[in-house]
Design a protein around this motif. Structure first.
Motif, mmCIF file in Angstrom:
data_model
loop_
_atom_site.group_PDB
_atom_site.id
_atom_site.type_symbol
_atom_site.label_atom_id
_atom_site.label_comp_id
_atom_site.label_asym_id
_atom_site.label_seq_id
_atom_site.Cartn_x
_atom_site.Cartn_y
_atom_site.Cartn_z
ATOM 1 N N ARG A 1 -10.929 8.649 -23.541
ATOM 2 C CA ARG A 1 -9.797 9.190 -22.765
ATOM 3 C C ARG A 1 -8.505 9.149 -23.564
ATOM 4 O O ARG A 1 -7.686 10.057 -23.477
ATOM 5 C CB ARG A 1 -9.628 8.410 -21.465
ATOM 6 N N ALA B 1 -6.193 12.253 -24.530
ATOM 7 C CA ALA B 1 -4.789 12.255 -24.094
ATOM 8 C C ALA B 1 -3.868 12.491 -25.287
ATOM 9 O O ALA B 1 -2.854 13.187 -25.176
ATOM 10 C CB ALA B 1 -4.455 10.936 -23.402
ATOM 11 N N GLU B 2 -4.236 11.945 -26.445
ATOM 12 C CA GLU B 2 -3.390 12.123 -27.637
ATOM 13 C C GLU B 2 -3.459 13.555 -28.164
ATOM 14 O O GLU B 2 -2.463 14.103 -28.624
ATOM 15 C CB GLU B 2 -3.815 11.117 -28.724
ATOM 16 N N GLU B 3 -4.641 14.140 -28.078
ATOM 17 C CA GLU B 3 -4.768 15.544 -28.509
ATOM 18 C C GLU B 3 -3.973 16.447 -27.567
ATOM 19 O O GLU B 3 -3.326 17.406 -27.997
ATOM 20 C CB GLU B 3 -6.246 15.961 -28.522
ATOM 21 N N THR B 4 -4.025 16.134 -26.279
ATOM 22 C CA THR B 4 -3.256 16.900 -25.291
ATOM 23 C C THR B 4 -1.764 16.736 -25.530
ATOM 24 O O THR B 4 -1.005 17.717 -25.512
ATOM 25 C CB THR B 4 -3.629 16.435 -23.863
ATOM 26 N N ALA B 5 -1.347 15.490 -25.799
ATOM 27 C CA ALA B 5 0.085 15.202 -25.958
ATOM 28 C C ALA B 5 0.693 15.990 -27.121
ATOM 29 O O ALA B 5 1.875 16.357 -27.084
ATOM 30 C CB ALA B 5 0.294 13.700 -26.174
ATOM 31 N N ALA B 6 -0.121 16.279 -28.152
ATOM 32 C CA ALA B 6 0.394 17.034 -29.308
ATOM 33 C C ALA B 6 0.741 18.469 -28.938
ATOM 34 O O ALA B 6 1.404 19.175 -29.705
ATOM 35 C CB ALA B 6 -0.641 17.015 -30.436
ATOM 36 N N THR B 7 0.310 18.938 -27.741
ATOM 37 C CA THR B 7 0.609 20.317 -27.343
ATOM 38 C C THR B 7 1.737 20.381 -26.311
ATOM 39 O O THR B 7 1.962 21.416 -25.691
ATOM 40 C CB THR B 7 -0.643 21.027 -26.768
ATOM 41 N N LYS B 8 2.433 19.271 -26.146
ATOM 42 C CA LYS B 8 3.583 19.244 -25.218
ATOM 43 C C LYS B 8 4.730 20.035 -25.834
ATOM 44 O O LYS B 8 5.031 19.877 -27.007
ATOM 45 C CB LYS B 8 3.991 17.796 -25.007
ATOM 46 N N GLN C 1 5.810 19.890 -20.076
ATOM 47 C CA GLN C 1 4.976 21.091 -20.126
ATOM 48 C C GLN C 1 3.964 20.885 -21.244
ATOM 49 O O GLN C 1 4.332 20.588 -22.374
ATOM 50 C CB GLN C 1 5.830 22.318 -20.473
ATOM 51 N N ILE C 2 2.703 21.076 -20.920
ATOM 52 C CA ILE C 2 1.631 20.789 -21.885
ATOM 53 C C ILE C 2 0.766 22.035 -22.025
ATOM 54 O O ILE C 2 0.161 22.479 -21.056
ATOM 55 C CB ILE C 2 0.794 19.590 -21.389
ATOM 56 N N LEU C 3 0.747 22.596 -23.226
ATOM 57 C CA LEU C 3 0.021 23.858 -23.403
ATOM 58 C C LEU C 3 -1.491 23.680 -23.363
ATOM 59 O O LEU C 3 -2.193 24.529 -22.814
ATOM 60 C CB LEU C 3 0.422 24.527 -24.718
ATOM 61 N N GLY C 4 -1.991 22.611 -23.974
ATOM 62 C CA GLY C 4 -3.448 22.415 -23.990
ATOM 63 C C GLY C 4 -4.157 23.548 -24.715
ATOM 64 O O GLY C 4 -3.532 24.322 -25.441
ATOM 65 N N PRO D 1 -8.029 18.442 -34.181
ATOM 66 C CA PRO D 1 -6.839 18.579 -33.337
ATOM 67 C C PRO D 1 -5.717 17.648 -33.799
ATOM 68 O O PRO D 1 -5.986 16.538 -34.275
ATOM 69 C CB PRO D 1 -7.323 18.157 -31.948
ATOM 70 N N ALA D 2 -4.475 18.115 -33.644
ATOM 71 C CA ALA D 2 -3.315 17.256 -33.912
ATOM 72 C C ALA D 2 -3.263 16.194 -32.820
ATOM 73 O O ALA D 2 -3.763 16.414 -31.720
ATOM 74 C CB ALA D 2 -2.046 18.092 -33.892
ATOM 75 N N VAL D 3 -2.692 15.057 -33.118
ATOM 76 C CA VAL D 3 -2.529 14.028 -32.094
ATOM 77 C C VAL D 3 -1.071 13.580 -32.022
ATOM 78 O O VAL D 3 -0.320 13.715 -32.988
ATOM 79 C CB VAL D 3 -3.432 12.785 -32.336
ATOM 80 N N ALA D 4 -0.676 13.083 -30.878
ATOM 81 C CA ALA D 4 0.660 12.527 -30.680
ATOM 82 C C ALA D 4 0.527 11.407 -29.660
ATOM 83 O O ALA D 4 -0.448 11.374 -28.905
ATOM 84 C CB ALA D 4 1.610 13.602 -30.163
ATOM 85 N N ALA D 5 1.502 10.506 -29.658
ATOM 86 C CA ALA D 5 1.444 9.388 -28.716
ATOM 87 C C ALA D 5 1.381 9.937 -27.299
ATOM 88 O O ALA D 5 2.158 10.816 -26.929
ATOM 89 C CB ALA D 5 2.666 8.504 -28.881
ATOM 90 N N ALA D 6 0.422 9.451 -26.519
ATOM 91 C CA ALA D 6 0.255 9.932 -25.152
ATOM 92 C C ALA D 6 1.177 9.152 -24.225
ATOM 93 O O ALA D 6 1.325 7.942 -24.357
ATOM 94 C CB ALA D 6 -1.188 9.778 -24.716
#
Lengths: 151, 371
Positions: A129, A133-140, B116-119, B142-147
């Motif tokens: 999870r 969540a981190e992959e999703t967060a990169a598309t914010k 807003q999150i494109l996904g 995929p790119a990652v960022a702090a959730a």
């Protein structure tokens, strides 16, 4: 009553983890435990559950569509009865969840099954999870509202 | 009246054998697996689950394979399968506010709590065919960022706090949830039955109906308040266990349309809502559904009713593609007896016409016509 509620919460928490694991993963973890005698109380059975949503997300319920569900029940030789329910049609997974649910309720095995089965599977689930969540967060995104002409 | 025919067994058997071969295609080409369909044609699987009204990725993938990619045929297969299983009961209503969001956009507010999150989206792609996908494509990781752990409340909940938008209708105590797979649909239908119908309705039909409202046939000025896609947990309260059992999670798409409403003598003006919810990542479907849901509320909101999308009986009676295809496609089955009787009638009418024409050419009738 409090003890009853605590055990119910434990069983729900265990089921919430097990429902997300594969049958093979649960079986592999269960091999670490010397299993007590047990028998199928209800053979695995496939059926449907009608999934419900709410009008507007928070209003009156409505029927969205069905999902396949498999279920089973297992009884330990010591008498505890466990239930297994899972989305999908994997009867063996339902049976393993039922066995785990029975073990969770057992005085002798409750701690073991939590430590050797549920906890490691929970950790795996959390890792998956977190990754998602981190992959999703990169598309914010931040959208800027453009103002016509120079402000 | 349809009169059955007999015979043709050998030809039918051979036709199905030929179908099996046509489905397999050139056997020197690798066969597609259900995993490949589920993983790589995921949106087709989502559509078949939604309109087949059965959440089971593997079965939907099998149906797509069996139907040679004909999605309406696949939906038909899934509907037929669901009739073979017993129903254990109904789930607790899912909480879309607690969704593990994989995509979430709002066209009404740019700064929404949770962001807003494109996904994974086709939006902002250039719609140019990509030749690199034709063989051996390996995507970049995929790119990652702090959730963030911040909650992602529904945009309509935020508007609701200020009373700017109507609240969702609540169920009366002890009210049962009608199910159109158990009881036939009667008109006028309650909103929860309309939503069930639309949720399993044909995407193309709902798209056209929704589009018609935008073009002026029942205009109601929509904004996409929010579209969210992600995972929600499912719980099933069952008597044998005695509490709500977690069943695992499903993927859902939810669309909240925000529409104008001018108010009335007794109600202050506020925004109204149209709602869409479907299995999987089904954005076009849920947006269309939300437009049509709002259009179907015209009478309830005291709006003029005249456009096709506002006509409940018209929309709900024609939205189901399994029913529609059954009735349209039955026309190709043998209707020889029917047609013979029509043919007999037509010959009789033509004979009468010819006799009448012959009579009208006699001097008597010509005289009458001249008067």
């Amino acid at each position: 009553m409090t003890q009853h509620n605590t055990q119910q919460a434990q069983r729900q928490a265990a089921m919430a983890v097990l429902a997300h694991a594969e049958a093979g993963e649960i079986a592999a973890r269960l091999r670490a435990i010397p299993l007590p005698g047990h028998q199928d109380l209800r053979e695995p059975e496939n059926g449907l559950v009608m999934l419900r949503g709410r009008v507007g997300g928070d209003g009156a319920p409505f029927n969205l569509g069905e999902a396949t569900v498999s279920r089973a029940a297992v009884r330990l030789a010591s008498g505890e009865v466990g239930f297994g329910y899972t989305l999908g049609r994997d009867g063996e997974k339902a049976r393993l969840i039922a066995l785990c649910d029975a073990l969770v309720q057992s005085r002798d095995f409750g701690g073991l099954v939590e430590r050797d089965v549920i906890a490691p599977l929970r950790e795996q689930l959390m890792i998956r999870r977190k990754q998602a969540a981190e992959e999703t967060a990169a598309t914010k995104v931040d959208f800027y509202t453009m103002v016509r002409g120079e402000g | 009246m349809y009169v059955a025919v007999k015979g043709g067994e050998r030809a039918i058997e051979n036709a199905h054998r030929l179908l099996a071969n046509a489905r397999r295609g050139d056997q020197s080409v690798a066969e597609v697996s259900l995993d490949q369909i589920s993983e790589q044609l995921g949106l087709a699987v989502d559509r078949v689950m939604s309109e087949g009204s059965l959440y089971d990725r593997e079965l939907a993938a099998l149906a797509i394979k069996q139907a040679r990619g004909d999605l309406i045929e696949a939906i038909f297969l899934v509907r037929a399968f669901r009739a073979t299983l017993p129903r254990f009961g109904a789930s607790e209503p899912v909480d879309t506010g607690a969704m593990r969001v994989k995509r979430r956009v709002s066209s009404t507010f740019k700064d929404i709590p949770g962001g807003q999150i494109l996904g994974p989206t086709f939006d902002y792609t250039h719609r140019l065919l990509d030749p690199s996908l034709s063989q051996g494509f390996v995507p970049e990781a995929p790119a990652v960022a702090a959730a963030s752990t911040a909650p992602t409340p529904r945009v309509t909940d935020i508007l609701g706090r200020d009373g700017l938008i109507e609240t969702s209708p609540q169920a009366e105590d002890g009210a049962s949830v009608g199910d159109l797979t158990r009881e036939p649909l009667n008109f006028p239908a309650d909103r929860y039955l309309r939503l069930q119908n639309l949720a399993r309705g044909d995407e193309g039909f709902l798209l056209a109906m929704g589009y018609s409202t935008q073009r002026g046939y029942g205009r109601n000025h929509p904004f996409a308040g929010e579209i969210r896609f992600g995972e929600v947990e499912v719980e099933f309260a069952t008597e044998d266990v005695g509490f709500a059992v977690p069943l695992g999670s499903i993927e859902l798409t939810e669309c909240q349309m925000v529409n104008q409403f001018k108010g009335s003598a007794t109600e202050a003006p506020c925004f109204t809502r149209g709602y869409g919810l479907a299995f999987g990542q089904s954005e076009r479907k849920t947006m269309s559904m939300a437009l049509v849901d709002r259009a179907l509320r015209a009478r309830e909101l005291g709006e003029e009713v005249g456009a096709p999308a506002q006509d409940e009986e018209f929309v709900l009676s024609h939205s189901d593609n399994v029913q529609a295809t059954g009735f349209v496609e039955h026309l190709k089955l043998p209707h020889y007896v029917d047609f013979q009787s029509e043919l007999g009638l037509l010959r009789k009418l033509r004979k009468e016409f010819a006799e009448a024409s012959a009579e009208s050419n006699t001097p008597d009738t010509m005289k009458e016509a001249a008067e």
